[in-house]
Scaffold this active site. Structure first.
Site, PDB file in Angstrom:
ATOM      1  N   ARG A  60       7.242  -0.021   1.829  1.00 25.84           N
ATOM      2  CA  ARG A  60       7.099  -1.129   2.773  1.00 25.84           C
ATOM      3  C   ARG A  60       5.893  -1.986   2.430  1.00 25.84           C
ATOM      4  O   ARG A  60       4.928  -1.511   1.836  1.00 25.84           O
ATOM      5  CB  ARG A  60       6.999  -0.628   4.213  1.00 25.84           C
ATOM      6  CG  ARG A  60       5.894   0.387   4.471  1.00 25.84           C
ATOM      7  CD  ARG A  60       6.313   1.297   5.618  1.00 25.84           C
ATOM      8  NE  ARG A  60       5.252   2.191   6.059  1.00 25.84           N
ATOM      9  CZ  ARG A  60       4.938   3.335   5.448  1.00 25.84           C
ATOM     10  NH1 ARG A  60       5.552   3.687   4.338  1.00 25.84           N
ATOM     11  NH2 ARG A  60       3.974   4.101   5.926  1.00 25.84           N
TER      12      ARG A  60
ATOM     13  N   CYS B 269      -9.098 -12.371  18.986  1.00 30.15           N
ATOM     14  CA  CYS B 269      -9.630 -11.170  19.625  1.00 30.15           C
ATOM     15  C   CYS B 269     -10.951 -10.823  18.964  1.00 30.15           C
ATOM     16  O   CYS B 269     -11.052 -10.781  17.741  1.00 30.15           O
ATOM     17  CB  CYS B 269      -8.646 -10.019  19.480  1.00 30.15           C
ATOM     18  SG  CYS B 269      -7.044 -10.400  20.210  1.00 30.15           S
TER      19      CYS B 269
ATOM     20  N   ASP C   8      -7.513   3.972  10.211  1.00 30.22           N
ATOM     21  CA  ASP C   8      -7.098   3.265   9.005  1.00 30.22           C
ATOM     22  C   ASP C   8      -8.283   3.409   8.046  1.00 30.22           C
ATOM     23  O   ASP C   8      -9.348   2.840   8.271  1.00 30.22           O
ATOM     24  CB  ASP C   8      -6.762   1.801   9.322  1.00 30.22           C
ATOM     25  CG  ASP C   8      -5.622   1.292   8.454  1.00 30.22           C
ATOM     26  OD1 ASP C   8      -5.464   1.802   7.317  1.00 30.22           O
ATOM     27  OD2 ASP C   8      -4.888   0.378   8.890  1.00 30.22           O
TER      28      ASP C   8
ATOM     29  N   ASP D 276     -12.028  -0.166  13.490  1.00 34.87           N
ATOM     30  CA  ASP D 276     -12.416  -0.030  12.078  1.00 34.87           C
ATOM     31  C   ASP D 276     -13.806  -0.594  11.800  1.00 34.87           C
ATOM     32  O   ASP D 276     -14.563  -0.920  12.708  1.00 34.87           O
ATOM     33  CB  ASP D 276     -11.330  -0.584  11.160  1.00 34.87           C
ATOM     34  CG  ASP D 276     -11.225  -2.078  11.284  1.00 34.87           C
ATOM     35  OD1 ASP D 276     -12.251  -2.726  11.550  1.00 34.87           O
ATOM     36  OD2 ASP D 276     -10.114  -2.606  11.124  1.00 34.87           O
TER      37      ASP D 276
ATOM     38  N   ARG E   4       0.819  -1.204   0.000  1.00 36.09           N
ATOM     39  CA  ARG E   4       0.000   0.000   0.000  1.00 36.09           C
ATOM     40  C   ARG E   4       0.857   1.258   0.000  1.00 36.09           C
ATOM     41  O   ARG E   4       0.513   2.248  -0.614  1.00 36.09           O
ATOM     42  CB  ARG E   4      -0.908  -0.027   1.235  1.00 36.09           C
ATOM     43  CG  ARG E   4      -1.597   1.284   1.530  1.00 36.09           C
ATOM     44  CD  ARG E   4      -2.777   1.073   2.447  1.00 36.09           C
ATOM     45  NE  ARG E   4      -3.681   0.090   1.892  1.00 36.09           N
ATOM     46  CZ  ARG E   4      -4.517  -0.658   2.615  1.00 36.09           C
ATOM     47  NH1 ARG E   4      -4.548  -0.527   3.917  1.00 36.09           N
ATOM     48  NH2 ARG E   4      -5.305  -1.524   2.034  1.00 36.09           N
ATOM     49  N   TYR E   5       1.931   1.218   0.729  1.00 35.59           N
ATOM     50  CA  TYR E   5       2.804   2.391   0.867  1.00 35.59           C
ATOM     51  C   TYR E   5       4.036   2.188  -0.015  1.00 35.59           C
ATOM     52  O   TYR E   5       4.411   1.060  -0.313  1.00 35.59           O
ATOM     53  CB  TYR E   5       3.227   2.550   2.326  1.00 35.59           C
ATOM     54  CG  TYR E   5       2.082   2.776   3.281  1.00 35.59           C
ATOM     55  CD1 TYR E   5       1.458   4.019   3.354  1.00 35.59           C
ATOM     56  CD2 TYR E   5       1.624   1.759   4.112  1.00 35.59           C
ATOM     57  CE1 TYR E   5       0.407   4.230   4.240  1.00 35.59           C
ATOM     58  CE2 TYR E   5       0.580   1.964   5.000  1.00 35.59           C
ATOM     59  CZ  TYR E   5      -0.027   3.208   5.062  1.00 35.59           C
ATOM     60  OH  TYR E   5      -1.065   3.416   5.941  1.00 35.59           O
TER      61      TYR E   5
ATOM     62  N   CYS F 195      -3.987 -17.545  15.311  1.00 37.61           N
ATOM     63  CA  CYS F 195      -3.588 -16.684  16.418  1.00 37.61           C
ATOM     64  C   CYS F 195      -3.708 -17.487  17.707  1.00 37.61           C
ATOM     65  O   CYS F 195      -4.526 -18.399  17.776  1.00 37.61           O
ATOM     66  CB  CYS F 195      -4.518 -15.475  16.540  1.00 37.61           C
ATOM     67  SG  CYS F 195      -4.187 -14.172  15.363  1.00 37.61           S
TER      68      CYS F 195
ATOM     69  N   CYS G  25     -11.221  -8.330  15.993  1.00 35.03           N
ATOM     70  CA  CYS G  25     -10.236  -8.496  14.917  1.00 35.03           C
ATOM     71  C   CYS G  25     -10.678  -7.828  13.611  1.00 35.03           C
ATOM     72  O   CYS G  25     -11.799  -8.006  13.156  1.00 35.03           O
ATOM     73  CB  CYS G  25     -10.011  -9.978  14.665  1.00 35.03           C
ATOM     74  SG  CYS G  25      -8.785 -10.300  13.382  1.00 35.03           S
TER      75      CYS G  25
ATOM     76  N   LYS H 146      -3.339   4.591   7.002  1.00 38.79           N
ATOM     77  CA  LYS H 146      -3.497   5.168   8.339  1.00 38.79           C
ATOM     78  C   LYS H 146      -3.438   6.683   8.261  1.00 38.79           C
ATOM     79  O   LYS H 146      -2.470   7.244   7.784  1.00 38.79           O
ATOM     80  CB  LYS H 146      -2.376   4.656   9.238  1.00 38.79           C
ATOM     81  CG  LYS H 146      -2.360   3.143   9.392  1.00 38.79           C
ATOM     82  CD  LYS H 146      -1.151   2.697  10.181  1.00 38.79           C
ATOM     83  CE  LYS H 146      -1.066   1.195  10.292  1.00 38.79           C
ATOM     84  NZ  LYS H 146      -0.757   0.522   9.009  1.00 38.79           N
TER      85      LYS H 146
ATOM     86  N   ARG I   4      -9.133  -8.439  10.728  1.00 45.20           N
ATOM     87  CA  ARG I   4      -8.982  -9.417   9.649  1.00 45.20           C
ATOM     88  C   ARG I   4      -9.844 -10.651   9.898  1.00 45.20           C
ATOM     89  O   ARG I   4      -9.479 -11.765   9.545  1.00 45.20           O
ATOM     90  CB  ARG I   4      -7.503  -9.801   9.494  1.00 45.20           C
ATOM     91  CG  ARG I   4      -6.842  -8.978   8.425  1.00 45.20           C
ATOM     92  CD  ARG I   4      -5.398  -9.301   8.156  1.00 45.20           C
ATOM     93  NE  ARG I   4      -4.726  -8.042   7.958  1.00 45.20           N
ATOM     94  CZ  ARG I   4      -3.713  -7.597   8.680  1.00 45.20           C
ATOM     95  NH1 ARG I   4      -3.205  -8.335   9.637  1.00 45.20           N
ATOM     96  NH2 ARG I   4      -3.211  -6.412   8.445  1.00 45.20           N
TER      97      ARG I   4
END
Ligand SMILES: *Cc1c(COP(=O)(O)O)cnc(C)c1O
Length: 380
Positions: free
Chosen positions: A129, A142, A342, A305, A125-126, A138, A145, A349, A147
């Site tokens: 990086r 959580c 985000d 989000d 995206r950037y 995981c 989450c 972000k 994702r």
């Protein structure tokens, strides 16, 4: 065995753990044992918790595959209040029926990661990086989450499937920073993680490798000598941890972070702002200050989000701004993360901050400080 809450709270954390999970120390401290014995069913949870009807509904939704799967390490479960459904750690691991509600703004892929994925498992995206998603597993799922569309399928990405990603990074010389995330890369064996880190390290224009993980919080025993000595061989390695609440900072977590920091790995923390969990200036200040004590630098505070089924965790943006305003100036600058949204649709972000610049005209700047006093600065 059930204990009265009043009796439990009189005990130290470790004693609580031994009471609620009477397993040999050697098992408890073995991260494989922790993963194998995750709480994954209604019966598992009911052995240790008084569940509310709302939680039972939430667990059923998760088990039917209609929301994020259920999974909590015994370690993290031992930190949760067995009786109080409002416990901030419990709310992170035990689902409620609210996850079944789809808010009008909810999205399946809120950060549009699929659209920015030139090859499988890579998000670019950037300019300089990339994000490499190496597993969907995981230690704990959580409940907030982002994702959740992919996380929880316990399969690791087969290593050959990462070849196109390595090739892509090799071909794009602008990529100087690779962020290994998932899921949680520390659910993989050290050997497997080393294979990935080694392949990325071979690419000469990659300057830094970052590992994004919450394992030091949900499975601190994962940070063993073998892992740390492996990572040390591939410096510069940075780590983005993920802390949510001050009660997560236990002696075990402190030991894990010490090992990482002693190995020369700079540690940052990303925190998601969550209604009813950490949406108060007092809780956040405690969290950020405790993080500094264990050598973790608060990095980002995320506005929750628009992932599907998590609208009950969202706060107004005003709340995040208020929290940053309550930190800046009142405590160490190192304790103040950057509050970001985000952006839905893949905008990345975007920092949102209190406004300290009141006026900027004809080389005259009016500023307010953290106490609200006004100062003038002249550019010429
Ligand atoms: C967050 C993120 C990064 C890393 O961003 P930093 O601001 O450098 O920490 C990289 N790629 C994607 C897709 C991200 O979401």
């Amino acid at each position: 065995m059930r204990l009265e809450k009043s009796k439990l709270s009189n005990l130290g954390l470790l004693e609580k753990q031994r009471i609620r999970f009477s397993v040999p120390e050697s098992d408890w401290n073995d991260w494989h044992w922790q993963l194998r014995n995750r709480l994954r069913s209604l019966e598992d949870l009911e052995r240790y918790f008084h569940l509310t009807g709302d939680e039972v509904e939430g667990v059923k939704l998760a088990l039917q595959g209609r929301t994020l799967p259920l999974g909590v390490t015994p370690y993290f479960a031992s930190l949760m209040d067995p009786i109080d459904p409002g416990c901030p750690l419990r709310r992170q691991g035990i689902p409620t029926s609210k996850e079944g509600m789809v808010g009008s703004s909810d999205m399946l892929d809120p950060l549009a990661e699929e659209a920015d994925s030139p090859v499988p498992h890579l998000v670019h995206r950037y300019p300089d990086r990339v994000l490499l998603l190496v597993t969907n597993n995981c230690p704990m799922f959580c409940r907030y989450c982002t994702r959740r569309r992919i996380v929880g399928q316990t399969n690791e990405v087969p290593l050959p499937e990462l070849e196109p990603a390595y090739n892509y990074i090799r071909k794009h010389r602008r990529i100087r920073d690779v962020l290994i995330s998932g899921g949680d890369p520390l659910t993989m064996s050290t050997e497997r993680l080393e294979e990935i880190v080694r392949r990325i390290r071979e690419i000469s224009h990659v300057e830094i490798i970052r590992v994004g993980t919450r394992a030091p919080v949900t499975l601190p025993m994962r940070v063993d000598d073998e892992l740390v000595s492996m990572l040390k061989r591939y410096h510069p390695i940075w780590m983005s941890l993920h802390f949510t609440h001050p009660n997560e900072i236990t002696p075990e977590v402190e030991a894990a972070c010490s090992k990482l920091a002693d190995a020369g790995i700079p540690l940052g923390s990303q925190t998601v702002l969550l209604k009813g969990i950490n949406d108060s200036p007092l809780t956040m200040k405690k969290l950020m200050q405790r993080l500094l004590r264990i050598r973790v630098r608060p990095y980002y505070l995320y506005q929750c989000d628009l992932a599907q089924g998590i609208s009950h965790f969202r706060t107004p943006i005003r709340k995040g701004i208020e929290i940053i305003e309550s930190l800046r100036g009142f405590t160490s600058g190192y304790a103040v993360p950057t509050y970001v949204i985000d952006a839905p649709g893949g905008g990345g972000k975007i920092p949102v901050s209190p406004n300290y610049l009141l006026m900027h005209e004809h080389g005259r700047v009016l500023l307010r400080n953290y106490k609200g006093y006004i100062y003038e600065y002249r550019e010429r």
